[in-house]
Design a protein around this motif. Structure first.
Motif, PDB file in Angstrom:
ATOM      1  N   ASN A 261       0.826  -1.213   0.000  1.00  0.00           N
ATOM      2  CA  ASN A 261       0.000   0.000   0.000  1.00  0.00           C
ATOM      3  C   ASN A 261       0.858   1.260   0.000  1.00  0.00           C
ATOM      4  O   ASN A 261       0.559   2.229  -0.704  1.00  0.00           O
ATOM      5  N   TYR A 264       2.541   1.516  -3.463  1.00  0.00           N
ATOM      6  CA  TYR A 264       1.577   1.998  -4.461  1.00  0.00           C
ATOM      7  C   TYR A 264       1.322   3.495  -4.283  1.00  0.00           C
ATOM      8  O   TYR A 264       1.350   4.270  -5.257  1.00  0.00           O
ATOM      9  N   ASP A 265       1.065   3.897  -3.064  1.00  0.00           N
ATOM     10  CA  ASP A 265       0.753   5.306  -2.799  1.00  0.00           C
ATOM     11  C   ASP A 265       1.909   6.215  -3.211  1.00  0.00           C
ATOM     12  O   ASP A 265       1.696   7.304  -3.756  1.00  0.00           O
ATOM     13  N   LYS A 266       3.128   5.754  -2.989  1.00  0.00           N
ATOM     14  CA  LYS A 266       4.329   6.530  -3.344  1.00  0.00           C
ATOM     15  C   LYS A 266       4.375   6.851  -4.822  1.00  0.00           C
ATOM     16  O   LYS A 266       4.763   7.975  -5.213  1.00  0.00           O
ATOM     17  N   ASN A 269      -0.101   8.046  -6.130  1.00  0.00           N
ATOM     18  CA  ASN A 269      -0.927   9.052  -5.467  1.00  0.00           C
ATOM     19  C   ASN A 269      -0.129  10.184  -4.839  1.00  0.00           C
ATOM     20  O   ASN A 269      -0.678  10.976  -4.070  1.00  0.00           O
ATOM     21  N   GLN A 270       1.170  10.233  -5.141  1.00  0.00           N
ATOM     22  CA  GLN A 270       2.019  11.314  -4.643  1.00  0.00           C
ATOM     23  C   GLN A 270       2.863  11.857  -5.797  1.00  0.00           C
ATOM     24  O   GLN A 270       3.020  11.186  -6.823  1.00  0.00           O
ATOM     25  N   ASN A 278       1.633  14.385  -9.861  1.00  0.00           N
ATOM     26  CA  ASN A 278       0.885  13.298  -9.232  1.00  0.00           C
ATOM     27  C   ASN A 278       0.008  12.624 -10.281  1.00  0.00           C
ATOM     28  O   ASN A 278      -0.780  13.278 -10.960  1.00  0.00           O
ATOM     29  N   PRO A 282      -6.003   5.930  -8.505  1.00  0.00           N
ATOM     30  CA  PRO A 282      -6.375   5.069  -7.374  1.00  0.00           C
ATOM     31  C   PRO A 282      -6.194   3.584  -7.690  1.00  0.00           C
ATOM     32  O   PRO A 282      -6.273   3.163  -8.840  1.00  0.00           O
TER      33      PRO A 282
END
Length: 304
Positions: A261, A264-266, A269-270, A278, A282
């Protein structure tokens, strides 16, 4: 007493030589890495955000590269090689499979789709990502879906799944598209951005990456009916079960621990290099299912 001494000596000798015996029992890629002290990994230079080069250092970064680094660390511990050297080998969509097959590259984690044809040539790890093949086109254009592309210039990347799908669609539906194949994802997007094509067919996550690095990201939209659901995996030589086990177990551990998670977010979503943009992409329900239940089966046949 003499017999006991002999038995004790034999036992001690067995303990002393057991590490070398264990090393001798290594086979395939693990043996190759142990003997050379080096692992050679494949990487792409423009598969944003999976495997790409963002600065003059030439070092690859990305979602898949972060997973690959965790696998390398697991191999380092498995083989007790604290000084394991990592050699990076630039690959393309056209040469990635031959370079794994001939032993030039030991492992490739990037944006390679696991499909039935490729699974006959190489082995794939459990999946690391799920993607859909769609289109990138101008947000205000009429080329928002595949039916709108008849007789138009459409770009895709040479040697990839999308190229095969697009050519099959063109022939079966007699669409009269002029299909242009860029040598890599970056060149393909340049053709779209310069107006040489009206749409770019590729995996949706890769299209989001190209949109993020565009001169004006707001001009572009990822659109169109998904033509396939593709699962990315790490490639390795076929039939090397001990090596595949280390790779698969590492990926499963990343999933089960929840570390995936943060990875993935790195990347999705950033803000990411090189422009700090960005992707705002999602995690899909399909990827969540893959994380919950990892599999290494080839992707299903595309819907044309």
């Amino acid at each position: 007493m003499r017999m006991i001494t002999k038995l004790l000596g034999a036992a001690i000798a067995a303990i002393i030589i057991s590490p070398s015996l264990m090393a001798a029992e290594l086979t395939g890629t693990l043996k190759k890495i142990k003997e050379s002290g080096t692992i050679t990994v494949g990487h792409r230079d423009s598969s944003i955000p999976f495997s790409y080069i963002a600065d003059a250092s030439g070092m690859p970064i990305g979602y898949s590269q972060d997973i690959q680094l965790r696998i390398i660390e697991a191999i380092r511990k498995e083989l007790d090689l604290p000084n394991l050297k990592v050699k990076y080998n630039l690959i393309t969509a056209q040469n990635r499979i031959p370079l794994v097959q001939n032993g030039t590259v030991d492992l490739e984690c990037g944006s390679t789709t696991n499909n039935a044809e490729r699974a006959q040539q190489v082995d794939f790890s459990v999946g690391i990502f799920e993607a859909s093949t769609r289109l990138l086109s101008k947000k205000d254009s009429v080329y928002q879906d595949f039916d709108n592309l008849k007789g138009r210039n459409v770009v895709t990347t040479a040697g990839g799944t999308s190229e095969r799908l697009l050519k099959s669609m063109n022939a079966e539906k007699q669409m009269g598209m002029n299909i242009i194949s860029g040598k890599d994802i970056g060149e393909s997007f340049q053709m779209l951005e310069s107006g040489r094509a009206v749409a770019f067919m590729q995996d949706d996550a890769l299209l989001a990456g190209e949109r993020a690095k565009a001169r004006n990201p707001g001009e572009w939209a990822v659109t169109g009916t998904a033509q396939s659901q593709d699962m990315y995996g790490c490639m390795m030589r076929k039939g090397d079960e001990p090596f595949k086990k280390v790779v698969d177990n590492t990926i499963r551990a990343i999933f089960s621990s929840g570390d995936i998670n943060a990875i993935y977010d790195k990347w999705f979503n950033q803000p990411i290099p090189p422009k700090g943009l960005n992707l705002n992409f999602p995690m899909s329900p399909e990827l969540k299912e893959l994380i919950a239940n990892p599999v290494d089966k080839p992707a299903p046949v595309a819907t044309l």
